[in-house]
Write a protein that holds these residues in place. Structure first.
Motif, PDB file in Angstrom:
ATOM      1  N   PHE A 413       0.802  -1.219   0.000  1.00 29.30           N
ATOM      2  CA  PHE A 413       0.000   0.000   0.000  1.00 29.30           C
ATOM      3  C   PHE A 413       0.843   1.281   0.000  1.00 29.30           C
ATOM      4  N   GLY A 414       2.143   1.147   0.173  1.00 34.50           N
ATOM      5  CA  GLY A 414       2.987   2.332   0.286  1.00 34.50           C
ATOM      6  C   GLY A 414       2.925   3.239  -0.920  1.00 34.50           C
ATOM      7  N   LEU A 415       3.125   2.688  -2.112  1.00 33.22           N
ATOM      8  CA  LEU A 415       3.131   3.520  -3.318  1.00 33.22           C
ATOM      9  C   LEU A 415       1.720   3.953  -3.701  1.00 33.22           C
ATOM     10  N   ASN A 416       0.724   3.161  -3.335  1.00 31.79           N
ATOM     11  CA  ASN A 416      -0.654   3.595  -3.568  1.00 31.79           C
ATOM     12  C   ASN A 416      -0.977   4.803  -2.702  1.00 31.79           C
ATOM     13  N   ILE A 417      -0.446   4.823  -1.476  1.00 29.22           N
ATOM     14  CA  ILE A 417      -0.604   5.989  -0.601  1.00 29.22           C
ATOM     15  C   ILE A 417       0.096   7.199  -1.207  1.00 29.22           C
ATOM     16  N   VAL A 418       1.295   6.982  -1.768  1.00 29.51           N
ATOM     17  CA  VAL A 418       2.038   8.071  -2.418  1.00 29.51           C
ATOM     18  C   VAL A 418       1.213   8.674  -3.554  1.00 29.51           C
ATOM     19  N   LYS A 419       0.632   7.814  -4.386  1.00 29.73           N
ATOM     20  CA  LYS A 419      -0.179   8.296  -5.509  1.00 29.73           C
ATOM     21  C   LYS A 419      -1.403   9.060  -5.009  1.00 29.73           C
ATOM     22  N   SER A 420      -2.053   8.556  -3.946  1.00 29.74           N
ATOM     23  CA  SER A 420      -3.243   9.225  -3.410  1.00 29.74           C
ATOM     24  C   SER A 420      -2.899  10.607  -2.870  1.00 29.74           C
ATOM     25  N   ILE A 421      -1.756  10.730  -2.177  1.00 33.76           N
ATOM     26  CA  ILE A 421      -1.332  12.028  -1.648  1.00 33.76           C
ATOM     27  C   ILE A 421      -1.057  12.999  -2.786  1.00 33.76           C
TER      28      ILE A 421
END
Length: 456
Positions: A413-421
């Motif tokens: 989920f780390g990079l998905n969080i980056v994209k969401s931010i």
């Protein structure tokens, strides 16, 4: 006058013929001719007045029809256009096509900005409108018809621009364009002033009271249409936000049902073994599984929150936030390099820190504990890169998907969080290869803020 001459000629000829036929000698022809001239003049005057009134009524009727056509055609454009820019350009075009005007332009007004900025125009060269300066302040460019229309919310008509001292800042431009009269109509809806429409003519005294009323109505109608368009856009954005929330909810539900089940099953299995054999090593395995579940839950909660759009931005130095994130996501054996010219950005400080933390953790997980991470400025944004093995081009589109990970210990989920931010800020994130062959995350469309000069 032509009617008077005709009447005089006919009357003079009739008197002359009648006199000669009846046999009366013309002892003094001047007297009857004077009588004829007087009568002819009176008749001509009466006929001329009648013709003048008829022409005036005809011109008035034509003007009324023209004004009504202008409003009708413009109103049709208001109804048929759902985008503000298209609406503004269409109104300018139709006003010029249907009226005896030479040019028109629409300017938008933002209360936080003292300048009215042209966005649509027709009639004059594009260079004129792009160089036009109209303000809403106490400067000379703010005391003209445009500034007064915005401030008062009422139409401003200038019968002769060269006789109005408030229009002096634009006299040279008016002379070059052969413009002599002007009407500036505020575009408003209730108390909200969206801007103005300015209309030019190459003659004086073009805009009478009737025309002022119709043009004022046109400005109000455009204002109502813009309100409707903005309301529609807000509703559409709300629908898009709901769709994004539903998507995040589906991702959250899928992650909970899938990713949490594995460590839960592990914990249950080792708990049974611990209860059966009483060996403490099984309890350690249970503790590891529970810690893994806690890590997943925190990432899922973060993911669920990060998609919300950001309303207020702060001025945040990239270098400072990256250093703060390194304190919690870095490691003693890893290296962080912050290149020169890292600027200040408009963002939410807390979310930007979370973005850096997730990028740093991702590099450590995939490139090793001795990884070197570089944060560098790029055009319209910044980049974060490392010297690790990188990501194959075929897999770069998948890394931002929720749950995707090539590391067995990663949550995915780390990079998905980056994209969401990034998306919550309105930024664009893309994946490339770093100069050292590692991974490079590029963030563009970032609002960069110029450094404020030092004061002493």
């Amino acid at each position: 006058m032509s009617a008077g001459v005709v009447a005089l000629t006919i009357l003079g000829g009739w008197v002359f013929v009648a006199t000669v036929i009846r046999g009366f000698p013309l002892i003094d022809p001047v007297v009857p001719m004077l009588n004829v001239a007087t009568a002819g003049a009176l008749i001509g005057l009466l006929v001329g007045v009648y013709d003048a009134r008829g022409l005036e009524q005809q011109r008035s009727l034509e003007q009324l029809n023209r004004i009504n056509d202008t409003l009708r055609i413009a109103t049709q454009e208001l109804v048929s256009n759902s985008e503000r820019s298209a609406l503004e350009q269409a109104v300018c075009d139709r006003v010029i096509e249907s009226g005896p005007y030479d040019a028109a332009w629409i300017g938008r007004y933002d209360p936080t900005d003292s300048r009215v900025r042209p966005v649509a125009w027709t009639g004059f060269d594009e260079e004129y409108f792009e160089s036009l300066v109209v303000t809403v302040d106490d400067d000379p460019t703010g005391k003209g018809a445009g500034g007064r229309a915005i401030k008062s919310g009422e139409i401003q008509c200038i019968p002769n621009v060269f006789e109005d001292p408030t229009m002096q800042p634009w006299w040279d431009q008016f002379e070059a364009l052969d413009a002599e009269s002007l009407a500036v109509v505020p575009i408003r809806d209730d108390e909200t002033v969206y801007g103005l429409i300015s209309i030019y003519a190459d003659r004086q005294n073009v805009f009478d009271e009737r025309e002022k009323e119709v043009l004022s109505e046109l400005g109000d109608t455009i204002g109502h249409a813009i309100t409707s368009i903005e309301t529609h856009e807000q509703l559409a954005e709300r629908e898009r936000e709901l769709a994004r929330q539903n998507q995040r909810l589906e991702e959250f539900t899928g992650a909970v049902s899938h990713d949490l089940r594995n460590p839960l099953n592990v914990a249950e299995g080792f708990l049974e073994l611990a209860q059966e054999h009483g060996d403490e090593q099984y309890f350690d395995r249970v503790a590891d599984a529970l810690a893994r579940m806690n890590e997943l839950i925190e990432d899922l909660l973060t993911l669920a929150q990060q998609g919300t759009a950001i309303d207020e931005f702060d001025k945040v130095p990239l270098e400072t936030v990256a250093e703060d994130a390194w304190e919690t996501a870095g490691s003693p054996s890893a290296t962080l390099r912050l290149l020169d010219d890292l600027r200040t950005v408009a963002c939410d400080r807390s979310r930007l820190r979370e973005l850096f933390e997730n990028l740093f953790r991702n590099s450590r997980e995939h490139a090793g504990s001795d990884v070197t991470i570089i944060v560098r400025p790029i055009d319209s944004g910044f980049a974060v890169e490392d010297d690790g093995p990188g990501i194959p081009a075929a897999d770069r589109q998948e890394v931002f998907e929720a749950g995707y990970s090539t590391n067995e210990d990663g949550t995915g989920f780390g990079l998905n969080i980056v994209k969401s931010i990034a998306e919550a800020h309105g930024w664009t994130v893309s994946l490339a290869e770093s100069p050292d062959g590692g991974v490079r995350f590029e963030f563009t469309n970032v609002e960069m803020i110029e450094s404020e000069p030092l004061t002493f």
